[in-house]
Design a protein around this motif. Structure first.
Motif: not given
Length: 274
Positions: A263-264, A207-210, A255-258, A160-162
């Protein structure tokens, strides 16, 4: 780990403690042999005591100089620092790191003999197993592995964030933008840099998270699709301007951070793959 909370459960404590021997050492200290029961088994161990003055003028005062302490050891991924042991929150800052193997490490916490339940302090976006460790029972640290895996909630939240980030990229009025995974570098037969105007983008599919990794990286399949439209001179006659429409297929790495439940994301920019 040396707290009442860590050993608050009656079943977690040793029982039936007994003094089995007392030996005076050459330095004046005493080694006290003891036995106790844990998890229906009997163990033999020892502590050391020394005189530390007197009390009431008549009685010796004793201090334990080698208490009954053990090492609570288990193995966990290096990307995670926080754990819960018998409802006590601990981190790697409280532990001795004894070894590293690939992407995991062995941690040792000083604790009293007893039974401990150990799990990762993960929050809502990761799943973890729970270990029960009888501190004095046989078992190598590698047999005590804490598994931590991203769950479906994290995948949904990142997706969702993407989508939101890609929608923002699609509002750009240029051919490329830092932090956006798609863009365009036109090549014209004339070899000249043309005047490009009226640039617009529109998302066709996301795009699909893989792949999601515990270390904070993610990637998608190569199935994102975006439409681009701009006005520029014709290849063969620069005096004629025309509308150019095309589609780009792309993937995203980043990259992601929580932060709590938020979510960022960071997305690699267009062109950073080349």
């Amino acid at each position: 780990m040396l707290s009442n909370r860590a050993a608050k459960s009656q079943s977690a404590r040793i029982s039936e403690p007994r003094v089995t021997s007392m030996t005076r050492e050459s330095d004046g200290t005493y080694t006290i042999g003891i036995s106790y029961e844990l998890n229906r088994k009997t163990y033999d161990d020892s502590i050391a005591i020394a005189r530390s003055g007197s009390q009431y003028l008549l009685f010796n005062k004793w201090t334990i100089i080698r208490p009954l302490l053990k090492q609570l050891t288990f193995n966990a991924p290096t990307a995670h620092d926080n754990f819960v042991v018998n409802d006590v929150h601990v981190s790697t800052h409280h532990a001795e790191i004894t070894s590293y193997v690939d992407d995991s490490r062995t941690m040792a916490f000083t604790a009293y003999p007893g039974t401990y339940t150990v799990k990762a302090d993960t929050g809502k976006y990761f799943n973890t197993n729970e270990l029960t460790i009888h501190l004095n029972a046989d078992g190598a640290p590698f047999d005590r592995y804490i598994e931590i895996k991203p769950n479906g909630e994290l995948k949904t939240a990142i997706a969702q964030t993407l989508h939101n980030e890609l929608n923002e990229c699609a509002t750009m009025k240029t051919l490329r933008k830092d932090g956006c995974p798609f863009g365009y570098t036109p090549i014209f037969l004339s070899g000249e840099e043309p005047a490009i105007t009226n640039i617009s983008w529109a998302m066709e599919s996301y795009p699909t998270i893989d792949d999601l990794q515990l270390n904070g990286t993610y990637s998608t399949r190569y199935d994102g699709r975006v439409k681009r439209v701009f006005e520029a001179p014709d290849d063969f006659n620069k005096d004629i301007r025309r509308i150019w429409t095309d589609y780009e297929t792309f993937s995203v790495d980043g990259t992601y951070t929580i932060d709590g439940d938020k979510i960022r994301l960071h997305m690699d920019s267009y062109g950073s793959y080349y």
